[in-house]
Design a protein around this motif. Structure first.
Motif, PDB file in Angstrom:
ATOM      1  N   GLU A 258       0.824  -1.197   0.000  1.00  0.00           N
ATOM      2  CA  GLU A 258       0.000   0.000   0.000  1.00  0.00           C
ATOM      3  C   GLU A 258       0.865   1.256   0.000  1.00  0.00           C
ATOM      4  N   HIS A 259       0.430   2.255  -0.761  1.00  0.00           N
ATOM      5  CA  HIS A 259       1.135   3.537  -0.846  1.00  0.00           C
ATOM      6  C   HIS A 259       0.134   4.669  -0.647  1.00  0.00           C
ATOM      7  N   THR A 260       0.590   5.747  -0.035  1.00  0.00           N
ATOM      8  CA  THR A 260      -0.278   6.909   0.176  1.00  0.00           C
ATOM      9  C   THR A 260       0.030   8.031  -0.790  1.00  0.00           C
ATOM     10  N   ASP A 261       0.963   7.796  -1.708  1.00  0.00           N
ATOM     11  CA  ASP A 261       1.390   8.843  -2.634  1.00  0.00           C
ATOM     12  C   ASP A 261       1.537   8.233  -4.024  1.00  0.00           C
ATOM     13  N   ASP A 262       0.752   8.739  -4.975  1.00  0.00           N
ATOM     14  CA  ASP A 262       0.784   8.160  -6.322  1.00  0.00           C
ATOM     15  C   ASP A 262       2.103   8.433  -7.028  1.00  0.00           C
ATOM     16  N   ALA A 263       2.678   9.620  -6.810  1.00  0.00           N
ATOM     17  CA  ALA A 263       3.965   9.927  -7.423  1.00  0.00           C
ATOM     18  C   ALA A 263       5.048   8.989  -6.893  1.00  0.00           C
ATOM     19  N   GLY A 264       4.945   8.615  -5.625  1.00  0.00           N
ATOM     20  CA  GLY A 264       5.903   7.665  -5.072  1.00  0.00           C
ATOM     21  C   GLY A 264       5.818   6.317  -5.754  1.00  0.00           C
ATOM     22  N   MET A 265       4.612   5.918  -6.141  1.00  0.00           N
ATOM     23  CA  MET A 265       4.443   4.669  -6.873  1.00  0.00           C
ATOM     24  C   MET A 265       5.122   4.751  -8.235  1.00  0.00           C
ATOM     25  N   VAL A 266       5.037   5.922  -8.866  1.00  0.00           N
ATOM     26  CA  VAL A 266       5.700   6.118 -10.159  1.00  0.00           C
ATOM     27  C   VAL A 266       7.213   6.085  -9.994  1.00  0.00           C
ATOM     28  N   GLU A 267       7.711   6.716  -8.925  1.00  0.00           N
ATOM     29  CA  GLU A 267       9.156   6.697  -8.656  1.00  0.00           C
ATOM     30  C   GLU A 267       9.672   5.261  -8.559  1.00  0.00           C
ATOM     31  N   ARG A 268       8.889   4.403  -7.928  1.00  0.00           N
ATOM     32  CA  ARG A 268       9.317   3.019  -7.736  1.00  0.00           C
ATOM     33  C   ARG A 268       9.386   2.249  -9.052  1.00  0.00           C
ATOM     34  N   LEU A 269       8.760   2.790 -10.088  1.00  0.00           N
ATOM     35  CA  LEU A 269       8.887   2.199 -11.425  1.00  0.00           C
ATOM     36  C   LEU A 269      10.173   2.647 -12.106  1.00  0.00           C
ATOM     37  N   GLY A 270      10.871   3.590 -11.482  1.00  0.00           N
ATOM     38  CA  GLY A 270      12.087   4.128 -12.085  1.00  0.00           C
ATOM     39  C   GLY A 270      11.821   5.224 -13.094  1.00  0.00           C
TER      40      GLY A 270
END
Length: 242
Positions: A194-206
């Motif tokens: 689970e993530h609370t920040d959508d941009a953080g999810m994108v960061e994790r994609l590189g």
């Protein structure tokens, strides 16, 4: 089952961006006996304030609100007077699930998707347009930010200062966060945990996340004192109480 917008008779005729507003959380830090997004500020809920300002942005074609499942009808009634193509869906158990449910009803052809917190109720339409424009001009993910003005300390488990952090490289992140639709879809599809920040999810994609200047008005209302600050900002702006 979530209906598609065509099934609801929704037509879209302006702008090129969809705004997703996850508003199903309880918001316990703000207190009260209603979900945070439904707490009132100047006679209107935070959600109504946020949605009205988003709807005033010329980039916005559609707004999708994810409401507490037991309050969908109530939220629809609250938002009935907002001048926008708008749909309310039942939110999920987490912010991430609520965003995913809202994203699922955005029709094909809308390729710019913004995710916005109802708690940032005073976010000006100009910031919404600025984020959409940055996505429109080629960035896959965009966040509005402000410089960090406080001195930041890293503290260890004993409560002792471990280091003073160089704040020149730090930014406080606001919403709306903007994405090319395919980037946000991929981020949610490949999210681990689970993530609370959508941009953080994108960061994790590189993938890169671009920053643009935020707004002092886009403060996040999470504590009782934030309501007092928001009230003062509305008073200073001359906005009339309802």
């Amino acid at each position: 089952m979530i209906e598609k917008l065509a099934d609801r008779g929704i037509t879209t005729s302006r702008g090129d961006a969809a705004v997703l507003v996850p508003a199903a959380g309880a918001g316990v830090r703000l207190g009260g006996d209603v979900p945070k997004a439904l707490r009132e500020l100047r006679g209107e809920s935070l959600l109504v304030h946020a949605v009205k300002r988003a709807a005033a942005a010329v980039s916005v074609r559609l707004i999708v609100v994810a409401a507490p499942p037991h309050l969908v009808a109530e939220v629809q009634e609250l938002l009935a007077e907002v001048d926008a193509d708008l749909v309310v869906v039942a939110g999920g158990a987490s912010r991430q699930e609520s965003v995913a449910r809202a994203l699922a009803v955005v029709p094909e052809g809308i390729d710019i998707v913004l995710v916005h917190d109802a708690a940032r109720a005073l976010t000006p339409p100009q910031l919404v347009d600025g984020v959409a424009e940055a996505v429109r001009t080629g960035h896959g993910a965009v966040i509005p930010v402000l410089p960090v003005v406080d001195t930041i300390k890293r503290v260890d488990s004993n409560g002792d200062v471990a280091a003073t952090v160089d704040r020149s490289e730090l930014r406080a992140v606001q919403t709306p966060q903007g994405f090319r639709r395919e980037v946000l879809v991929k981020a949610h599809a490949e999210a681990a945990g689970e993530h609370t920040d959508d941009a953080g999810m994108v960061e994790r994609l590189g993938l890169p996340v671009h920053c643009i200047p935020g707004s002092e008005l886009a403060l996040k209302i999470t504590r009782p004192v934030d309501l007092i600050i928001a009230e003062a900002l509305l008073t200073a702006s001359g906005e009339v109480a309802r």
